[in-house]
Design an enzyme around this catalytic site. Structure first.
Site, PDB file in Angstrom:
ATOM      1  N   GLN A 127       0.906  -1.239  -0.048  1.00 36.33           N
ATOM      2  CA  GLN A 127       0.203  -0.076   0.124  1.00 36.33           C
ATOM      3  C   GLN A 127       1.090   1.340  -0.055  1.00 36.33           C
ATOM      4  O   GLN A 127       1.551   1.466   1.016  1.00 36.33           O
ATOM      5  CB  GLN A 127      -0.734   0.147   1.228  1.00 36.33           C
ATOM      6  CG  GLN A 127      -1.795   1.171   1.492  1.00 36.33           C
ATOM      7  CD  GLN A 127      -2.160   1.427   3.077  1.00 36.33           C
ATOM      8  OE1 GLN A 127      -1.372   0.689   3.925  1.00 36.33           O
ATOM      9  NE2 GLN A 127      -3.253   1.921   3.119  1.00 36.33           N
ATOM     10  N   SER A 162       4.691  -1.219   4.292  1.00 32.78           N
ATOM     11  CA  SER A 162       4.816  -2.393   4.741  1.00 32.78           C
ATOM     12  C   SER A 162       5.081  -3.585   3.514  1.00 32.78           C
ATOM     13  O   SER A 162       4.071  -3.322   2.430  1.00 32.78           O
ATOM     14  CB  SER A 162       3.539  -3.027   5.620  1.00 32.78           C
ATOM     15  OG  SER A 162       3.573  -2.125   6.652  1.00 32.78           O
ATOM     16  N   GLU A 245      -9.428  -1.531   6.229  1.00 32.79           N
ATOM     17  CA  GLU A 245      -8.308  -1.657   7.142  1.00 32.79           C
ATOM     18  C   GLU A 245      -8.679  -1.530   8.617  1.00 32.79           C
ATOM     19  O   GLU A 245      -8.027  -2.335   9.384  1.00 32.79           O
ATOM     20  CB  GLU A 245      -7.096  -0.740   6.939  1.00 32.79           C
ATOM     21  CG  GLU A 245      -5.965  -0.886   7.378  1.00 32.79           C
ATOM     22  CD  GLU A 245      -4.853   0.134   6.970  1.00 32.79           C
ATOM     23  OE1 GLU A 245      -3.783  -0.272   6.722  1.00 32.79           O
ATOM     24  OE2 GLU A 245      -5.026   1.243   7.177  1.00 32.79           O
TER      25      GLU A 245
HETATM   26  C1  LIG Z   1       3.652  -0.695  11.697  1.00 26.98           C
HETATM   27  C2  LIG Z   1       3.450   0.409  10.337  1.00 26.98           C
HETATM   28  C3  LIG Z   1       2.916  -0.036   9.308  1.00 26.98           C
HETATM   29  C4  LIG Z   1       2.538   0.954   8.238  1.00 26.98           C
HETATM   30  N1  LIG Z   1       2.318   0.715   6.928  1.00 26.98           N
HETATM   31  C5  LIG Z   1       1.863   1.380   5.988  1.00 26.98           C
HETATM   32  C6  LIG Z   1       1.637   0.790   4.751  1.00 26.98           C
HETATM   33  O1  LIG Z   1       1.735  -0.447   4.496  1.00 26.98           O
HETATM   34  N2  LIG Z   1       1.517   1.896   3.710  1.00 26.98           N
HETATM   35  C7  LIG Z   1       1.517   3.195   3.870  1.00 26.98           C
HETATM   36  O2  LIG Z   1       1.196   3.811   3.367  1.00 26.98           O
HETATM   37  N3  LIG Z   1       1.620   3.527   5.214  1.00 26.98           N
HETATM   38  C8  LIG Z   1       1.969   2.930   6.266  1.00 26.98           C
HETATM   39  N4  LIG Z   1       2.354   3.166   7.520  1.00 26.98           N
HETATM   40  C9  LIG Z   1       2.089   4.702   7.812  1.00 26.98           C
HETATM   41  C10 LIG Z   1       0.975   5.095   8.526  1.00 26.98           C
HETATM   42  O3  LIG Z   1      -0.195   5.492   8.180  1.00 26.98           O
HETATM   43  C11 LIG Z   1       1.556   6.526   9.176  1.00 26.98           C
HETATM   44  O4  LIG Z   1       2.507   6.221   9.911  1.00 26.98           O
HETATM   45  C12 LIG Z   1       0.433   7.251  10.121  1.00 26.98           C
HETATM   46  O5  LIG Z   1      -0.655   7.507   8.912  1.00 26.98           O
HETATM   47  C13 LIG Z   1       0.856   8.468  10.711  1.00 26.98           C
HETATM   48  O6  LIG Z   1       1.603   9.211   9.816  1.00 26.98           O
HETATM   49  P1  LIG Z   1       3.050   9.845  10.271  1.00 26.98           P
HETATM   50  O7  LIG Z   1       3.928   8.658  10.379  1.00 26.98           O
HETATM   51  O8  LIG Z   1       3.489  10.735   9.238  1.00 26.98           O
HETATM   52  O9  LIG Z   1       3.024  10.628  11.622  1.00 26.98           O
HETATM   53  P2  LIG Z   1       2.462  11.975  11.936  1.00 26.98           P
HETATM   54  O10 LIG Z   1       1.211  12.312  10.976  1.00 26.98           O
HETATM   55  O11 LIG Z   1       3.447  12.997  11.535  1.00 26.98           O
HETATM   56  O12 LIG Z   1       2.187  12.010  13.040  1.00 26.98           O
HETATM   57  C14 LIG Z   1       2.773  12.323  14.334  1.00 26.98           C
HETATM   58  C15 LIG Z   1       2.039  12.678  15.550  1.00 26.98           C
HETATM   59  O13 LIG Z   1       1.256  13.865  15.215  1.00 26.98           O
HETATM   60  C16 LIG Z   1      -0.260  13.463  15.654  1.00 26.98           C
HETATM   61  N5  LIG Z   1      -1.017  14.156  14.664  1.00 26.98           N
HETATM   62  C17 LIG Z   1      -0.904  14.247  13.343  1.00 26.98           C
HETATM   63  N6  LIG Z   1      -1.952  15.099  12.651  1.00 26.98           N
HETATM   64  C18 LIG Z   1      -2.889  15.251  13.842  1.00 26.98           C
HETATM   65  C19 LIG Z   1      -3.972  16.036  14.213  1.00 26.98           C
HETATM   66  N7  LIG Z   1      -4.672  16.589  13.073  1.00 26.98           N
HETATM   67  N8  LIG Z   1      -4.433  15.911  15.181  1.00 26.98           N
HETATM   68  C20 LIG Z   1      -3.772  15.266  16.374  1.00 26.98           C
HETATM   69  N9  LIG Z   1      -2.550  14.833  16.423  1.00 26.98           N
HETATM   70  C21 LIG Z   1      -2.201  14.656  15.084  1.00 26.98           C
HETATM   71  C22 LIG Z   1      -0.089  11.977  15.450  1.00 26.98           C
HETATM   72  O14 LIG Z   1      -1.461  11.448  16.104  1.00 26.98           O
HETATM   73  C23 LIG Z   1       0.986  11.346  15.833  1.00 26.98           C
HETATM   74  O15 LIG Z   1       1.128  11.371  17.339  1.00 26.98           O
HETATM   75  C24 LIG Z   1       2.437   2.266   8.581  1.00 26.98           C
HETATM   76  C25 LIG Z   1       2.833   2.854   9.680  1.00 26.98           C
HETATM   77  C26 LIG Z   1       3.396   1.836  10.705  1.00 26.98           C
HETATM   78  C27 LIG Z   1       3.693   2.293  12.109  1.00 26.98           C
END
Ligand SMILES: Cc1cc2nc3c(=O)[nH]c(=O)nc-3n(C[C@H](O)[C@H](O)[C@H](O)COP(=O)(O)OP(=O)(O)OC[C@H]3O[C@@H](n4cnc5c(N)ncnc54)[C@H](O)[C@@H]3O)c2cc1C
Lengths: 401, 364
Positions: A127, A162, A245
């Site tokens: 994805q 992933s 999902e």
């Molecule tokens: C184990 C794992 C597998 C994954 N697999 C995939 C995959 O296969 N494909 C894929 O595309 N993605 C994947 N992801 C990505 C995942 O979808 C993102 O990590 C997730 O959406 C958060 O985005 P970010 O990591 O950029 O964190 P950020 O968005 O930068 O968030 C950082 C912090 O800020 C907070 N935050 C951000 N925006 C807000 C808001 N509006 N209000 C309050 N708090 C907020 C968050 O809650 C978090 O605590 C995976 C992630 C993990 C951990």
């Protein structure tokens, strides 16, 4: 409240049990964490599809079993496989997210080409949504696709993907309409991970393994018909499946099985000549988690009943991802605490328990709390959609959200 | 398969809630408790009209013959309204005790009068869960002696259902010689609680079943207290969300601040699965009795924990206003506090759950 099943369902349950008893020797051992299904898993998957125990309602012409949708039968199958401790059908991102998307929004040609091998476990997908600058705020993604000679030409980067290393194919969000508003400029493309110009770099995670990857795209050329939905509609195409999902991340059987394993652990492990369960502080925490798992189990039955009646799941459904992921994490946390210093053992160390899986789970479940919509994003959704609270006011500079 | 309330149960819940909105709004609750009572006469009368005195009394004895889930649904509506109505003990546990452990003659004697409101019971079972301050009741020659604390629904009680330390159940007359009522004042003024000092009080014994009926009645009580707490938590969340939608600070409603939204979301996310747990425990009481004691423990402990978090968080959302008497939010706060401790707080009840499952052995 009627928790009985009518005779049709009771005999269906017997049928499922009969199948499991007769065939469980064929089930793959330690299905575990491998992201590419093993040959035994693929054989097992195909057997399950033939009997309608997975891909049950997917039409036969696309490689499914073709039964009429019957939520209760699907539930019975899930329950019986979970109780027997036998792996059920594969549940990877291709099967859980791409297949429902294609069924809903794919062209006939796309359905015929991709659904069957995906279900069978022959084609593995990843994805490609998140980017370094676009996580929770996914719609701000920047990976671009311009059109040149009847092809999309993709440039940019994905992250946290992933199974990208093992995947044959990717379903990927890219920006095709640079001048459109943020949510309306995105398209949903599907293409081979073998396409020239794709580079996958595994990212080692806190568990010590590389559960996810970075993907770099440099002039990756994808035929123009490999789009699902229309140009600029990718956001809506993707949202059609995000719900799938979240469903996948809130399975009550999985919680119950983890809890049972924890109870066993606490009855067996000894410290200073006492079983851990004889220590009141640990026993009390176990009791709290057990009550909470029970609450989630019955919450799941309530959501299931509303689905059967075709009613929206409401608050009971909105809270599942948040609560279930947190609870799973707490179960692992207690297991580690119950093991104390032994709970630290990992990497196949002497004295390690359960191959270090409690630690692995404790860490990975934190990943699940973050992935697929973080806990904070879930709370935004619960307060806005469930409690009708106001959205964050937009900053003047921000434009459309 | 249908997990949820039946149409009839939804209607029952709605009619009790509607009646309480009309006859028992907060200012009425206030008036009742300020007059040193925990019984709203007008709510009581209207609920009796609905047949609630005989809610669980079999139809053959003049009741509605309904089950524990129906009773739980009513308890939730009462908790939501912080209604000063003696319910769990008087209207459910007392008749259940007779149903479970009464002889035919005893049932014929008592149940119709309970259903008609002709007799009013208080119920003293706390001593079977925890004994403090020298509480304990023993029986000799058909007479009870000892101290029963935290007897439920004492106000206007003309009879008491009391357990001795072996779990044997008895009925005594409130006016008997040797009965001294000790008024206990808890934080929750909407419930009437007393102690009973008993000196050789003549008692009518129910069937001696080795304490089985008493344990079942305690399970019922726990389910109803959990159900009450659920309703009170629902009301607190609704009030917090409503207040957050009106109160403005920094030029915007506080409900648009994410910190506030997340407090509300957390309350809702914790609370919602509790509903299903309470429903299942109540359902199990009638339909899967072997699971009922454990499920009652789960419901009691989990709702106790969740209730506490919601009570404080909802108060916090209201700022200083939440802390005042003026707003009256504290009635729900205290109701939840009461529900948590009576018939065993979370730790006590979890220990019992551990025993029930054989995690540990019962001390000899
Ligand atoms: C184990 C794992 C597998 C994954 N697999 C995939 C995959 O296969 N494909 C894929 O595309 N993605 C994947 N992801 C990505 C995942 O979808 C993102 O990590 C997730 O959406 C958060 O985005 P970010 O990591 O950029 O964190 P950020 O968005 O930068 O968030 C950082 C912090 O800020 C907070 N935050 C951000 N925006 C807000 C808001 N509006 N209000 C309050 N708090 C907020 C968050 O809650 C978090 O605590 C995976 C992630 C993990 C951990």
């Amino acid at each position: 409240m009627d928790l009985s099943y009518n005779p049709e369902y009771e005999s269906f349950r017997d049928e499922v049990r009969g199948f499991i008893t007769a065939n469980r020797h064929l089930a793959p051992k330690g299905a575990g964490r491998a992201s590419r299904p093993s040959p035994e898993s693929v054989v097992w998957q195909k057997l399950l599809i033939r009997h309608g125990y997975t891909a049950r309602t997917i039409p036969r012409e696309y490689g499914g079993f073709g039964a009429d949708p019957d939520i209760l039968k699907s539930r019975i199958i899930a329950e019986e496989f979970a109780h027997a401790g036998v792996p059920g059908g594969l549940a990877n991102q291709g099967i859980s997210m791409l297949v429902p998307t294609l069924l809903e929004l794919g062209t006939e040609e796309q359905k015929r080409r991709w659904i069957e091998p995906t279900l069978a476990g022959d084609v593995v997908w990843c994805q490609g949504y998140s980017e370094p600058g676009a996580g929770s705020d996914l719609a701000s993604l920047k990976t671009s696709a311009r059109i040149e000679n009847g092809e999309f030409v993709i440039n940019g980067q994905k992250i946290w993907t992933s199974t990208a290393k093992e995947a044959d194919m990717i379903f990927c969000l890219v920006r095709t309409e640079g001048d459109a508003a943020k949510h309306r400029g995105i398209s949903y493309l599907i293409f081979s991970m073998q396409t020239p110009g794709i580079e996958v770099r595994p990212l080692k995670t806190m568990t010590g393994n590389a559960e996810f990857n970075e993907i770099f795209f440099t002039d990756v050329r994808v035929p123009i018909d490999q789009i699902v939905g229309q140009r600029g509609q990718g956001w809506f195409v993707a949202n059609a499946t995000l719900g799938h999902e979240r469903g996948m991340l809130g399975d009550p059987d999985a919680l119950e099985n983890r809890l049972l394993a924890l109870i066993d652990l606490m009855r067996q492990e000894q410290v200073d000549g006492h079983r851990v369960i004889d220590l009141p502080a640990f026993r009390d925490r176990l009791g709290s988690l057990q009550a909470e798992v029970a609450a989630m189990k019955y919450n799941g039955m309530r959501v299931l009943s509303s689905q059967i009646k075709g009613e929206p799941g409401g608050m009971a459904k909105l809270i599942v991802k948040l609560q279930a992921c947190e609870l799973a994490h707490q179960i692992s946390a207690l297991a580690i605490d119950a093991l104390g210093e032994l709970g630290l053992l990992y990497h196949g160390s002497p004295h390690e328990r359960a191959h270090g899986s409690w630690q692995w789970n404790y860490m990975f479940q934190l990943g699940l709390i973050i992935g697929g919509g973080t806990a904070q994003i879930q709370k935004n959704i619960i307060s806005e959609r469930g409690l009708n609270m106001p959205r964050e006011p937009r900053l003047a500079s921000q434009g459309e959200r | 398969m249908d997990f949820g309330l039946s149409q009839e149960q939804q209607m029952l819940a709605e009619s009790v809630a509607r009646l309480l909105r009309e006859l028992c709004p907060l200012n009425h609750v206030r008036n009742v408790v300020e007059s040193e009572s925990a019984v709203s006469a007008q709510a009581e009368a209207a609920l009796a009209e609905l047949g609630l005195n005989g809610l669980v009394v079999p139809e053959a004895y003049g009741g509605l013959g309904l089950g524990m889930l129906d009773a739980a649904v009513v308890a939730t509506a009462l908790g939501e309204a912080v209604a000063p109505v003696p319910f769990a003990g008087r209207k459910v546990l007392a008749p259940l005790a007779l149903i479970e452990a009464g002889s035919d003659a005893q049932k014929a004697n008592w149940l119709p009068r309970i259903a008609s409101g002709g007799v009013c019971f208080g119920v003293g079972l706390q001593g079977l869960v925890t004994r403090r301050d020298g509480s304990g009741v023993s029986c000799a020659d058909g007479r009870l002696t000892g101290l029963a604390l935290f007897v439920l629904d004492c106000e206007e009680a003309d009879h008491f259902l009391v357990a001795d330390d072996n779990g044997q159940l008895y009925i005594i007359l409130a006016q008997s010689e040797g009965v001294e009522q000790i008024a206990l004042r808890t934080i929750d003024a909407t419930r009437s609680i007393c102690g009973l000092r008993l000196s050789s009080v003549p008692a009518e014994a129910l069937r001696d079943d080795g304490g089985k009926a008493a344990q079942r009645i305690i399970a019922a009580g726990r389910i109803l207290l959990a159900a009450d707490s659920l309703g009170a938590a629902d009301a607190m969340i609704a009030q917090a969300v409503a207040y957050a939608g009106q109160r403005e600070q920094f030029g915007r409603v506080i409900g648009s601040f994410q910190a506030v939204k997340h407090m509300c979301a957390e309350m809702a996310a914790r609370n919602e699965p509790c509903r299903s747990l309470v429903w299942y425990a109540a359902h199990a009481f009638d339909a899967v009795p072997e699971e009922a004691p454990l499920m009652a423990c789960h419901a009691k402990s989990h709702l106790g924990e969740t209730g506490r978090i919601i009570a404080r968080t909802a108060t916090e959302v209201h700022g200083g206003m939440g802390f005042t008497d003026l707003l009256g939010l504290h009635y729900w706060f205290k109701r939840i506090g009461f529900d948590r401790q009576i018939l065993g707080g979370p730790e006590t009840v979890r220990e019992e759950a551990a025993l029930l499952q054989g995690w540990i052995a019962r001390a000899a």
